[in-house]
Scaffold this active site. Structure first.
Site, PDB file in Angstrom:
ATOM      1  CG  ASP A  17      21.402  69.933  41.364  1.00  0.00           C
ATOM      2  OD1 ASP A  17      20.164  69.856  41.451  1.00  0.00           O
ATOM      3  OD2 ASP A  17      22.103  70.570  42.167  1.00  0.00           O
ATOM      4  CE  LYS A  61      17.626  63.977  40.795  1.00  0.00           C
ATOM      5  NZ  LYS A  61      18.848  64.800  40.851  1.00  0.00           N
ATOM      6  CD  GLN A 100      16.564  65.473  47.492  1.00  0.00           C
ATOM      7  OE1 GLN A 100      15.873  64.537  47.865  1.00  0.00           O
ATOM      8  NE2 GLN A 100      16.024  66.599  47.072  1.00  0.00           N
ATOM      9  N   GLY A 137      14.997  70.395  42.616  1.00  0.00           N
ATOM     10  CA  GLY A 137      14.746  71.335  41.516  1.00  0.00           C
ATOM     11  C   GLY A 137      15.075  70.603  40.237  1.00  0.00           C
ATOM     12  CG  HIS A 138      13.817  67.149  39.551  1.00  0.00           C
ATOM     13  ND1 HIS A 138      13.148  65.995  39.878  1.00  0.00           N
ATOM     14  CD2 HIS A 138      14.839  67.232  40.433  1.00  0.00           C
ATOM     15  CE1 HIS A 138      13.742  65.413  40.908  1.00  0.00           C
ATOM     16  NE2 HIS A 138      14.769  66.151  41.273  1.00  0.00           N
TER      17      HIS A 138
HETATM   18  P1  GDP Z   1      18.091  67.479  38.385  1.00  0.00           P
HETATM   19  O1  GDP Z   1      17.883  68.071  39.731  1.00  0.00           O
HETATM   20  O2  GDP Z   1      18.842  66.195  38.417  1.00  0.00           O
HETATM   21  O3  GDP Z   1      16.816  67.368  37.593  1.00  0.00           O
HETATM   22  O4  GDP Z   1      19.024  68.521  37.594  1.00  0.00           O
HETATM   23  P2  GDP Z   1      18.859  70.134  37.558  1.00  0.00           P
HETATM   24  O5  GDP Z   1      17.690  70.480  36.738  1.00  0.00           O
HETATM   25  O6  GDP Z   1      18.930  70.680  38.937  1.00  0.00           O
HETATM   26  O7  GDP Z   1      20.218  70.543  36.852  1.00  0.00           O
HETATM   27  C1  GDP Z   1      20.569  70.071  35.603  1.00  0.00           C
HETATM   28  C2  GDP Z   1      20.771  71.278  34.667  1.00  0.00           C
HETATM   29  O8  GDP Z   1      21.452  70.853  33.511  1.00  0.00           O
HETATM   30  C3  GDP Z   1      19.488  71.904  34.180  1.00  0.00           C
HETATM   31  O9  GDP Z   1      19.686  73.265  34.019  1.00  0.00           O
HETATM   32  C4  GDP Z   1      19.254  71.221  32.838  1.00  0.00           C
HETATM   33  O10 GDP Z   1      18.489  72.013  31.948  1.00  0.00           O
HETATM   34  C5  GDP Z   1      20.661  71.079  32.339  1.00  0.00           C
HETATM   35  N1  GDP Z   1      20.930  69.913  31.484  1.00  0.00           N
HETATM   36  C6  GDP Z   1      20.438  68.648  31.583  1.00  0.00           C
HETATM   37  N2  GDP Z   1      21.017  67.842  30.655  1.00  0.00           N
HETATM   38  C7  GDP Z   1      21.887  68.615  29.978  1.00  0.00           C
HETATM   39  C8  GDP Z   1      22.816  68.359  28.922  1.00  0.00           C
HETATM   40  O11 GDP Z   1      22.979  67.248  28.444  1.00  0.00           O
HETATM   41  N3  GDP Z   1      23.573  69.414  28.497  1.00  0.00           N
HETATM   42  C9  GDP Z   1      23.447  70.664  29.020  1.00  0.00           C
HETATM   43  N4  GDP Z   1      24.231  71.620  28.545  1.00  0.00           N
HETATM   44  N5  GDP Z   1      22.593  70.940  30.013  1.00  0.00           N
HETATM   45  C10 GDP Z   1      21.828  69.935  30.491  1.00  0.00           C
HETATM   46  P1  IMO Z   2      17.756  67.588  43.088  1.00  0.00           P
HETATM   47  O1  IMO Z   2      16.581  66.646  43.198  1.00  0.00           O
HETATM   48  C1  IMO Z   2      21.457  69.023  44.899  1.00  0.00           C
HETATM   49  C2  IMO Z   2      21.582  69.179  49.275  1.00  0.00           C
HETATM   50  C3  IMO Z   2      21.639  70.532  49.957  1.00  0.00           C
HETATM   51  C4  IMO Z   2      22.431  70.172  51.199  1.00  0.00           C
HETATM   52  C5  IMO Z   2      21.882  68.778  51.537  1.00  0.00           C
HETATM   53  C6  IMO Z   2      20.779  68.766  52.586  1.00  0.00           C
HETATM   54  O2  IMO Z   2      17.446  68.846  42.359  1.00  0.00           O
HETATM   55  O3  IMO Z   2      18.956  66.862  42.578  1.00  0.00           O
HETATM   56  P2  IMO Z   2      18.219  69.460  52.540  1.00  0.00           P
HETATM   57  O4  IMO Z   2      17.566  70.784  52.280  1.00  0.00           O
HETATM   58  O5  IMO Z   2      17.771  68.384  51.638  1.00  0.00           O
HETATM   59  O6  IMO Z   2      18.133  69.045  53.980  1.00  0.00           O
HETATM   60  O7  IMO Z   2      19.803  69.720  52.259  1.00  0.00           O
HETATM   61  O8  IMO Z   2      21.384  68.241  50.328  1.00  0.00           O
HETATM   62  N1  IMO Z   2      20.445  69.006  48.332  1.00  0.00           N
HETATM   63  C7  IMO Z   2      20.579  68.972  47.003  1.00  0.00           C
HETATM   64  N2  IMO Z   2      21.665  69.146  46.222  1.00  0.00           N
HETATM   65  N3  IMO Z   2      20.275  68.708  44.340  1.00  0.00           N
HETATM   66  C8  IMO Z   2      19.179  68.506  45.108  1.00  0.00           C
HETATM   67  O9  IMO Z   2      18.010  68.055  44.610  1.00  0.00           O
HETATM   68  C9  IMO Z   2      19.292  68.670  46.510  1.00  0.00           C
HETATM   69  N4  IMO Z   2      18.433  68.561  47.536  1.00  0.00           N
HETATM   70  C10 IMO Z   2      19.155  68.754  48.643  1.00  0.00           C
HETATM   71  O10 IMO Z   2      22.322  71.466  49.148  1.00  0.00           O
HETATM   72  O11 IMO Z   2      23.788  70.024  50.895  1.00  0.00           O
HETATM   73 MG    MG Z   3      18.219  69.865  40.763  1.00  0.00          MG
END
Ligand code: GDP
Ligand code: IMO
Ligand code: MG
Length: 434
Positions: free
Chosen positions: A13, A16, A224, A40-41
């Site tokens: 998270d 990416k 991840q 979840g991107h």
């Molecule tokens: P990922 O799994 O690495 O793609 O990250 P996620 O989407 O799960 O979580 C990142 C969250 O931070 C999302 O809600 C993005 O919209 C938000 N986000 C990404 N970059 C920034 C930033 O520079 N500032 C803020 N405030 N939010 C951001």
């Molecule tokens: P993105 O790509 C954050 C965590 C789960 C749990 C562990 C194992 O959005 O960054 P799993 O279901 O993969 O066997 O769970 O990994 N986990 C993540 N945490 N971002 C993710 O993906 C994750 N995908 C799995 O919360 O601790």
């Molecule tokens: Mg994510």
């Protein structure tokens, strides 16, 4: 040649999705190499929000081919649902998407197995996303898994499926799980799903290597994060795949000699979802503030993310195992209101100070972070797109992270939207992306 990996430097998270979507316009292909719909991107285009799970984030750029590599595990229902949702939002991705014939298939009974291993007495619950990811990879390495190509050989598929189903039935009985599962119905449904994805399936290693040979550029999208990698992460509190840079080769069939750089994505602080050690976790008011300002709730499960301070030993470790050329620091704006910002610079373990990452989660639970505190800048950085325009204290904070981790900060994200990003001029990142 400029084929680049973008991956998470922490526990996932990191942002990416935003970074890959932004950079994808400079590439011909974006390829996912591991994980599944546990990812979840989030991508914002203006105020429209998209959460990509299985489909590479670059797919929202017209003309970019999106590859689901052999290292990914695919829940066919989830994939078709995601494609439908994108279509309803105006993005018909069928022309762009290619699926590896060697990727493994997740079945509904994988979730049952996961429930069993998470709930069993004397097992350590990992707090997984409950998507059946781990059990599918177990079948893969157990050499009894079913791959996409198998779906198109009806006789072989039925034989493989029936054996696998029999295994799961026996397991469920042994562990007294009385969930009604209609194995025959799942098989039938899988055959229907298979027919729907068939036109998108190919040998993606051949596609990628062929494209590279023609001078096309590939961006590898990690899911991840490094600390969730099955080998290098905080085992057993990890996911079941290779999220690190090495996974880009095994998960796509593109050799390391064809990959020119690695970009690590890291928050300006740190979060974690699920269980496991987290040395800099702040579960008090500061953690609440980060969660509120950063909207730190899981993009897939909605779970509140655990929040804490930037961890230099952790970043140093993830830089080592991935060979980061440069870092993209995200969510700098989330720190805007803080008076001071602690940064963990070392760990104290058994009376000694260290910057090394211990091998066991027990040792990592025992470490005490040693902090240095930097002054906050107390003004908005939201949307700033040039390094020079950042407040001096924000620059100093970033330079401190750069100096302590030993990795260039080539980019900074100052908001969720595409244009809320800095790529530093003269940086290695700029050269990698040129
Ligand atoms: P990922 O799994 O690495 O793609 O990250 P996620 O989407 O799960 O979580 C990142 C969250 O931070 C999302 O809600 C993005 O919209 C938000 N986000 C990404 N970059 C920034 C930033 O520079 N500032 C803020 N405030 N939010 C951001
Ligand atoms: P993105 O790509 C954050 C965590 C789960 C749990 C562990 C194992 O959005 O960054 P799993 O279901 O993969 O066997 O769970 O990994 N986990 C993540 N945490 N971002 C993710 O993906 C994750 N995908 C799995 O919360 O601790
Ligand atoms: Mg994510």
């Amino acid at each position: 040649m400029s084929n680049v990996i973008v991956l998470g430097a922490q526990w996932g998270d990191e942002g990416k999705g935003k970074v890959v979507d932004l950079l994808a316009e400079r590439f011909d292909i974006v390829a996912r190499y591991q994980g599944g719909h546990n990812a979840g991107h989030t991508v914002f285009i203006g105020d429209r929000k998209f959460v990509l799970k299985l489909i590479p984030s670059g797919v929202l750029r017209p003309g970019v081919t999106a590859v689901i590599g052999n290292g990914v595990v695919i829940d066919l229902a989830a994939l078709l649902q995601e494609m439908d949702a994108l279509k309803a939002a105006g993005f018909d991705v069928t022309g762009q998407l290619r699926i590896s014939n060697r990727a493994h298939v997740i079945f509904p009974f994988h979730r049952l197995v996961e429930k069993m291993s998470e709930a069993r007495e004397n097992r350590i619950p990992i707090g997984t996303t409950q998507r059946g990811i781990g059990p599918c990879y177990e079948d893969k390495t157990g050499r009894r898994g079913i791959r996409v190509a198998d779906l198109f050989d009806p006789e072989a598929f039925r034989a493989l499926y029936d054996t696998l189903a029999e295994d799961k039935r026996t397991l469920a009985e042994t562990f007294k799980l009385h969930e009604p599962i209609d194995y025959a119905q799942i098989r039938h449904q899988t055959e229907q799903y298979a027919a729907q994805i068939r036109p998108l399936v190919c040998d993606t290693a051949k596609l990628l290597n062929g494209a590279i040979a023609q001078g096309k550029r590939v961006l590898f999208e990690g899911a991840q994060g490094t600390m969730l990698d099955v080998d290098h992460g905080t085992y057993p509190f990890v996911t079941s795949s290779s999220a690190t840079a090495g996974g880009a080769s095994t998960g796509t069939g593109v050799p390391p000699t064809k990959i020119s750089g690695v970009i690590g994505v890291s928050k300006a602080y740190i979060t974690r979802v699920g269980s496991g050690p987290f040395p800099t976790e702040s579960d008090g008011a500061a953690g609440d503030l980060l969660r509120r300002e950063g909207n730190e709730f899981g993009a897939v499960t909605g779970r509140p993310r655990r929040c804490g301070w930037f961890d230099v030993p952790l970043l140093g470790y993830t830089a080592m195992v991935n060979g980061f050329d440069t870092l993209m620091i995200t969510k700098l704006d989330v720190l805007d209101q803080l008076e001071e910002i602690p940064v963990c610079v070392r760990y104290r373990l058994s009376g000694a100070e260290t910057c090394e990452m211990p091998a066991t989660y027990r040792a990592l639970e025992a470490v005490e972070p040693v902090y240095e505190t930097l002054p906050g800048w107390r003004c908005s950085t939201r949307g700033i797109d040039r390094f020079e325009k950042l407040p001096d204290r924000a620059k100093a904070y970033l330079r401190f992270l750069e100096e302590r981790t030993g990795v260039e900060i080539g980019g900074v994200s100052t908001g969720p939207e595409r244009n809320e990003t800095i790529i530093r001029s003269g940086s290695r990142m700029e050269r990698l992306l040129a």
